[in-house]
Design an enzyme around this catalytic site. Structure first.
Site, short mmCIF file in Angstrom:
data_model
loop_
_atom_site.label_atom_id
_atom_site.label_comp_id
_atom_site.label_asym_id
_atom_site.label_seq_id
_atom_site.Cartn_x
_atom_site.Cartn_y
_atom_site.Cartn_z
N GLY A 144 0.84 -1.20 0.00
CA GLY A 144 0.00 0.00 0.00
C GLY A 144 0.87 1.23 0.00
O GLY A 144 2.04 1.16 0.38
N CYS A 196 5.29 -6.03 1.76
CA CYS A 196 5.60 -4.60 1.76
C CYS A 196 4.88 -3.88 2.91
O CYS A 196 5.21 -4.08 4.07
CB CYS A 196 5.27 -4.00 0.39
SG CYS A 196 6.02 -2.38 0.14
N TYR A 197 3.86 -3.07 2.61
CA TYR A 197 3.11 -2.41 3.69
C TYR A 197 2.57 -3.45 4.66
O TYR A 197 2.50 -3.22 5.86
CB TYR A 197 1.96 -1.61 3.07
CG TYR A 197 1.11 -0.82 4.06
CD1 TYR A 197 1.38 0.52 4.32
CD2 TYR A 197 0.03 -1.42 4.70
CE1 TYR A 197 0.59 1.25 5.21
CE2 TYR A 197 -0.77 -0.70 5.59
CZ TYR A 197 -0.49 0.63 5.84
OH TYR A 197 -1.27 1.34 6.71
N HIS A 226 7.98 -7.38 -3.53
CA HIS A 226 6.69 -7.79 -4.12
C HIS A 226 6.82 -9.10 -4.89
O HIS A 226 7.17 -9.08 -6.07
CB HIS A 226 6.18 -6.68 -5.05
CG HIS A 226 5.69 -5.48 -4.31
ND1 HIS A 226 4.40 -5.35 -3.86
CD2 HIS A 226 6.33 -4.36 -3.91
CE1 HIS A 226 4.25 -4.21 -3.23
NE2 HIS A 226 5.42 -3.58 -3.23
N GLU A 279 4.55 -10.83 -6.11
CA GLU A 279 3.48 -10.98 -7.11
C GLU A 279 3.82 -10.39 -8.46
O GLU A 279 3.19 -10.72 -9.46
CB GLU A 279 2.18 -10.36 -6.57
CG GLU A 279 2.15 -8.83 -6.43
CD GLU A 279 2.78 -8.30 -5.14
OE1 GLU A 279 3.62 -9.01 -4.54
OE2 GLU A 279 2.46 -7.17 -4.74
N ASP A 324 -16.47 -11.28 -22.67
CA ASP A 324 -17.16 -11.34 -21.37
C ASP A 324 -18.64 -11.66 -21.52
O ASP A 324 -19.15 -12.59 -20.89
CB ASP A 324 -17.00 -10.02 -20.61
CG ASP A 324 -15.55 -9.62 -20.44
OD1 ASP A 324 -14.69 -10.50 -20.59
OD2 ASP A 324 -15.28 -8.44 -20.18
N LYS A 331 -10.02 -11.44 -16.14
CA LYS A 331 -10.15 -11.61 -17.59
C LYS A 331 -9.51 -12.91 -18.08
O LYS A 331 -10.09 -13.63 -18.90
CB LYS A 331 -9.51 -10.42 -18.30
CG LYS A 331 -9.76 -10.36 -19.78
CD LYS A 331 -10.93 -9.48 -20.07
CE LYS A 331 -11.24 -9.39 -21.54
NZ LYS A 331 -12.43 -8.53 -21.74
#
Ligand code: XMP
Length: 529
Positions: A64, A91-92, A177, A179, A236, A385
């Site tokens: 964050g 992180c945060y 991070h 990710e 979609d 998606k």
């Protein structure tokens, strides 16, 4: 409004991600789901009851932009650290843990941003199997100074602490991070957390999702209920329609509107695919002239969007009402509206940034006659998606739909700068078709996020044969992107650009010049309007 989703009854093995506002939070959920483990993103302020109700196998505290010691810093209920469920702070999230468990966090003497080398200094379950130094992505201005009791340092950079753990309390945290793609071995680290530490069951598979969704829709809509769905031709709405049709068959009626600014032959092509390949019941409305009449004289981009949006609602309402009345006189009633809302919109509408980030207007059909009292079915509201594409493939849908690049609701109207006329639409349709054809022929169609032509309100001089020409210019736009939020212009091979250019100038009457757009987003946008 009652909403049909999937998460309501996900029983076990969910990883809950508490969002402290990082731009990468959604990516954490996507990575976890790549291991077939279900994960949800909740704002950090969510009540403890809601977290408990999901019976999570693990909790991840996201990054964050704030400082934990700021008065208005986003905070979670610190009880989440006391649930005896494995927790991973990122992180945060690391700083939140440290700050609230009795350690200290301060502004760092040196901000770390970008690539960094991390040395693992202590074995932990989180780092099991990771080899050598880690190449990681850092983005922080604060650092943990004093660790809470029971925590040990597990990794460090030359500048600062990079990982901590208290294995007894089942808590791990990293300052970097894992990710983001820039962190090599980040996926392995997250996998260690989800599959080994949390022992989450990898049961979030397309087959499971499809089966559960079909059963749920069937149960909700019942044996006799009817539904309608607006089709755009995109992935979609098509996947949403096919899923619902699997549940209730031809009690689903799809409405597909030609708004006059579709791609070349799209109106006929989409109808054919939907009916013949997918077996959907489709009411096709050719309202092209009606839209173009409304667009006459309008050059302002937002005005174009408004006109098309309003007209779409008017046409859709007319058709929906007609179907509704017909069903009613046959003793049936339409009670449901299917929409292809995706998870990022759901997260956004309840994000820590507040409800001001509401669902984008093009996701609301809106304005449907109140007396129809339609309830929403949003079968994709828990999916990203890429998961929608996976589901579509597993449903046996043709690649031409699944791989389709995003196409804006207002269609070619926002790619025709200046006034939208039938003549200019036809011109751009031809140029666009050439771009798509050549990009596909070069095997690049699914590698780029979007690739298209834009008709400019500019005329320039040219020469063809012995003749001087004075005609329109068009721009080619091709971008690479993960989610459309940011994008890089794509360095298309020179030969492909050359072919596109010479074919457009040679084959499209009215265009004599082609330019290539080399602007990334930001500062540019993907579309020109
Ligand atoms: P921009 O141009 O804002 O586009 O960088 C980001 C993504 O959104 C699509 N886009 C739209 N989609 N209605 C839509 O349904 C719209 O009005 C609209 N405007 C842009 C665009 O194609 C890109 O994928």
């Amino acid at each position: 409004m009652r909403r049909l989703g999937y998460t309501e009854d996900v029983p076990t093995s969910t990883i809950v991600i508490l969002d402290f506002g990082s731009q990468y939070t959604q990516l954490i959920a996507r990575r976890i789901r790549e291991f077939n483990v279900f994960s949800v993103v909740l704002p950090c302020t969510v009540g403890l009851d809601q977290v408990r109700a999901l019976a999570p196998a693990g909790i991840i505290l996201s990054g964050g932009p704030s400082s934990v010691y700021d008065a208005d810093a986003p905070a979670a209920d610190t009880e989440v650290l006391e649930l005896n469920i494995p927790v991973l702070g990122i992180c945060y999230g690391l700083q939140f843990m440290v700050h609230h468990l009795g350690g200290t966090v301060e502004s760092a003497a040196r901000r770390e941003y970008g690539h960094a080398q991390v040395e693992i200094v202590r074995e932990t379950k989180l780092f099991r199997g990771l080899e050598g130094e880690l190449d990681v992505w850092m983005s922080h201005g604060d650092e943990a100074k004093i660790l809470p009791e029971g925590f040990v340092l597990t990794a460090q950079t030359p500048n600062a602490l990079a990982g901590i753990a208290n294995e007894e309390r089942r808590m791990w945290a990293v300052q970097f991070h894992p990710e983001v793609a820039h962190t090599r071995q980040g996926t392995e680290l997250l996998k260690n957390f989800a599959l080994d530490i949390c022992a989450a069951e990898p049961n979030w598979t397309p087959e499971h999702f499809i089966q559960a969704t079909i059963e749920r829709v069937r149960a909700q809509v019942g044996e006799t209920g009817h539904a309608i769905c607006g089709l755009s031709g995109g992935v979609d709405s098509s996947v949403a329609a096919v899923l619902v049709a699997r549940a209730i068959g031809n009690r689903l009626t799809c409405i597909f509107v030609n708004n006059g600014v579709l791609r070349k032959n799209e109106f006929a092509k989409v109808q054919r695919t939907m009916r013949e390949s997918l077996g959907l019941t489709v009411v096709a409305v050719d309202a092209g002239e009606r839209f173009l009449a409304k667009l006459s004289g309008i050059t302002d981009p937002e005005q174009k969007r408004k006109v098309i949006g309003n007209e779409f609602i008017a046409v859709f309402d007319d058709e929906a009402r007609a179907i509704f009345e017909a069903e009613k006189s046959a003793g049936e009633e339409i009670a449901w509206l299917v929409q292809g809302t995706l998870y990022p919109d759901v997260i956004e509408s309840s994000s820590v940034h507040g409800p001001s980030h509401t669902i984008k207007s093009h996701h609301n059909v809106g304005g449907l006659p109140a007396d129809m009292k339609l309830k929403l079915i949003e079968p994709l509201r828990d999916l990203f998606k890429d998961e929608v594409r996976r589901i579509g493939r597993d449903l046996g849908m043709p690649a031409e739909i699944i791989e389709r690049q995003p196409f804006p609701g207002p269609g070619l109207a926002v790619r025709i700068l200046g006034e939208v006329t039938a003549e200019r639409v036809a011109m751009l349709q031809e140029a666009d078709a050439i771009v798509v054809e050549e990009i596909k022929a070069a095997g690049l169609y699914s590698r780029v996020w979007q690739s298209f032509a834009v008709l400019l309100p500019v005329k320039s001089v040219g020469v063809m044969g012995d003749q001087r020409t004075y005609a329109n210019a068009c721009a080619i736009r091709a971008v690479e992107s993960e989610d459309g939020m940011t994008a890089d212009w794509a360095a298309l091979p020179e030969a492909v650009l050359r072919r596109i250019s010479s074919r457009i100038v040679g084959e499209v009457r009215g265009i004599n010049r082609v330019v290539y757009d080399i602007t990334s987003k930001p500062p540019g946008t993907i579309e020109w309007e």
